[in-house]
Design a protein around this motif. Structure first.
Motif, PDB file in Angstrom:
ATOM      1  N   MET A 106       0.541  -8.848  -6.798  1.00  0.00           N
ATOM      2  CA  MET A 106       1.386  -7.658  -6.715  1.00  0.00           C
ATOM      3  C   MET A 106       1.072  -6.686  -7.849  1.00  0.00           C
ATOM      4  SD  MET A 106       5.488  -7.334  -6.539  1.00  0.00           S
ATOM      5  CE  MET A 106       5.513  -7.914  -4.839  1.00  0.00           C
ATOM      6  N   ASP A 131      -2.438  -4.206  -7.144  1.00  0.00           N
ATOM      7  CA  ASP A 131      -2.824  -3.438  -5.970  1.00  0.00           C
ATOM      8  C   ASP A 131      -3.396  -2.104  -6.412  1.00  0.00           C
ATOM      9  OD1 ASP A 131       0.622  -3.561  -5.175  1.00  0.00           O
ATOM     10  OD2 ASP A 131      -0.352  -2.294  -6.654  1.00  0.00           O
ATOM     11  N   HIS A 132      -3.807  -2.045  -7.655  1.00  0.00           N
ATOM     12  CA  HIS A 132      -4.645  -0.925  -8.078  1.00  0.00           C
ATOM     13  C   HIS A 132      -5.852  -0.828  -7.156  1.00  0.00           C
ATOM     14  CE1 HIS A 132      -8.541  -0.210 -10.091  1.00  0.00           C
ATOM     15  NE2 HIS A 132      -7.998   0.941 -10.392  1.00  0.00           N
ATOM     16  N   THR A 133      -6.408  -1.976  -6.810  1.00  0.00           N
ATOM     17  CA  THR A 133      -7.575  -1.980  -5.926  1.00  0.00           C
ATOM     18  C   THR A 133      -7.225  -1.403  -4.550  1.00  0.00           C
ATOM     19  OG1 THR A 133      -8.445  -3.923  -7.054  1.00  0.00           O
ATOM     20  CG2 THR A 133      -9.325  -3.436  -4.875  1.00  0.00           C
ATOM     21  N   ARG A 134      -6.098  -1.833  -4.033  1.00  0.00           N
ATOM     22  CA  ARG A 134      -5.642  -1.314  -2.734  1.00  0.00           C
ATOM     23  C   ARG A 134      -5.567   0.207  -2.726  1.00  0.00           C
ATOM     24  NH1 ARG A 134      -2.739  -3.722   1.563  1.00  0.00           N
ATOM     25  NH2 ARG A 134      -1.631  -1.754   1.832  1.00  0.00           N
ATOM     26  N   THR A 135      -4.854   0.748  -3.675  1.00  0.00           N
ATOM     27  CA  THR A 135      -4.649   2.202  -3.670  1.00  0.00           C
ATOM     28  C   THR A 135      -5.940   2.944  -3.973  1.00  0.00           C
ATOM     29  OG1 THR A 135      -3.999   2.236  -5.988  1.00  0.00           O
ATOM     30  CG2 THR A 135      -2.249   1.928  -4.361  1.00  0.00           C
ATOM     31  N   TYR A 145     -10.546  -8.166   2.192  1.00  0.00           N
ATOM     32  CA  TYR A 145      -9.537  -9.009   1.550  1.00  0.00           C
ATOM     33  C   TYR A 145      -8.157  -8.347   1.607  1.00  0.00           C
ATOM     34  CZ  TYR A 145      -7.018 -11.654  -1.964  1.00  0.00           C
ATOM     35  OH  TYR A 145      -6.074 -12.410  -2.612  1.00  0.00           O
ATOM     36  N   HIS A 146      -8.105  -7.053   1.325  1.00  0.00           N
ATOM     37  CA  HIS A 146      -6.809  -6.387   1.205  1.00  0.00           C
ATOM     38  C   HIS A 146      -6.283  -5.833   2.534  1.00  0.00           C
ATOM     39  CE1 HIS A 146      -6.133  -6.548  -3.128  1.00  0.00           C
ATOM     40  NE2 HIS A 146      -7.426  -6.374  -3.284  1.00  0.00           N
ATOM     41  N   GLU A 194      -3.761   1.937   8.698  1.00  0.00           N
ATOM     42  CA  GLU A 194      -2.740   2.059   7.650  1.00  0.00           C
ATOM     43  C   GLU A 194      -2.763   3.452   7.038  1.00  0.00           C
ATOM     44  OE1 GLU A 194      -2.325  -1.177   4.951  1.00  0.00           O
ATOM     45  OE2 GLU A 194      -1.531   0.095   3.347  1.00  0.00           O
TER      46      GLU A 194
END
Lengths: 212, 212
Positions: free
Chosen positions: B1, B4-8, B44-45, B55
């Motif tokens: 949690m 999620d720097h990677t996610r954004t 992965y994400h 998304e």
DNA sequence: TTGCATTTCAAACGCGTGTATGAAACTATC
DNA sequence: GATAGTTTCATACACGCGTTTGAAATGCAA
């Protein structure tokens, strides 16, 4: 020279498949299967896939443009050199709308192919597309003759909006159908043409009146 | 949690690249390079490339729709529940036009991404797109309140044409620029909005007058 | 520190694409 | 009917794509 049966079979199959499914979803293997020729035939006769698309685009834009110019010429002759503005708009949007909407029987693969080309903008076509502007300039000139008192900028916007409405109606007929829950009749092609021409004329003349 | 720097980072990079170059020309390797993350991070994400696009589309359409509905709400409150028809059209086309044209500084990747999505119609998005119709129905309802005497079918066509003009102006600004040889000012976003709104209003009211 | 779950990473896999190859089949000219 | 040129064909190649893998790195509670 005798056997360019293969060439034309490829051209026809490619045109139909591209018109139906778009460029992204159609592979060379799809095309040769539909044309019932060997895979290597495309490269032998056209050099590459891109050159096939380019040749198709050039030959088909001649067809569409000729249709439009014929209608324009008829309109100008009827008015002694000055076509009525509504006839000009009808010549501009009529052929494409009739070729893309309406009953399946009289739809033209050429018109639908051209719409695909204008939607998906694939590289080999993007490079040739400049000619379209020259073609549209003929309509701008006819509009200037028809409405000599109007500002050129307004005429350009009017032409642009007319094409926008026609194009988007073809492209997004599905959405309009859902939005209106079937109450906008998309099979009534002549009604659609009248509507677009009417709005386009009103956009020009109404705006001029609002200024005065 | 925490990370999620990677996610954004992936979301932002993908949004920008898709907005600039379209879906067809952007690969996952392009995205991860721009986001400076590993190739496998996307899977992965997000599970897959398609799920990433989906998304992105969902979250960005919320942004655009919220902007439009805010303007609509303001217009309706100003009119005591009945917005002026020109204000409705402005709320419909203004946000997208401002986000896609105009000075680079205030262009929004979200708006340009949404335009790409509406142009290229990639499979993962096509399936979600039905919500857009529900969103537009709110505008149709506002139009009905604003012009209660008009035929619904005319309102639907009016809404459709307004979107068509806005959409096509964004998409084909290049062609209009060439056609008019620079005389149509595409940096004057407010002027373009006024023009489209003016034509749309005229299309509705003028047609009603023509009938009477 | 230990142990376990989460996240990153380099490398590879499978697949579909457009294109190239070289032999076979055909066509037409002498 | 032999020969040269054209066209077809099955097959293979090289490449880029999205995805998977399994190990290494990191974060975090006990």
């Amino acid at each position: 020279m005798a056997a360019d049966h293969t060439r034309t079979a490829i051209l026809l199959a490619a045109e139909r498949l591209y018109a139906e499914r778009g460029f992204a979803d159609v592979t060379m293997r799809d095309i040769v299967a539909a044309a019932d020729v060997n895979l290597a035939a495309v490269n032998y006769h056209f050099g590459s896939k891109d050159e096939l698309i380019a040749e198709l685009f050039v030959s088909r834009s001649l067809v569409t443009n000729r249709e439009r110019l014929n209608e324009l010429k008829t309109a100008e002759e009827a008015g002694g050199g000055r076509a009525r503005i509504d006839a000009i708009f009808a010549a501009l949007v009529g052929p494409t709308l009739r070729g893309c909407l309406g009953p399946d029987k009289q739809r033209s693969d050429a018109a639908r192919f051209m719409i695909r080309a204008s939607i998906e903008s694939v590289p080999p076509i993007r490079k040739i597309k400049n000619r379209e502007v020259d073609h549209l300039k003929r309509f701008a000139a006819a509009m200037r003759r028809s409405l000599p008192d109007h500002d050129d900028v307004d005429l350009f916007w009017g032409l642009h909006f007319a094409l926008a409405m026609a194009h988007q109606t073809i492209r997004d007929s599905e959405r309009l159908n859902k939005l209106s829950e079937g109450r906008c009749d998309l099979n009534d092609v002549q009604g659609i043409i009248n509507r677009i021409v009417g709005v386009s004329v009103l956009a020009l003349t109404g705006r001029a009146k609002a200024r005065a």
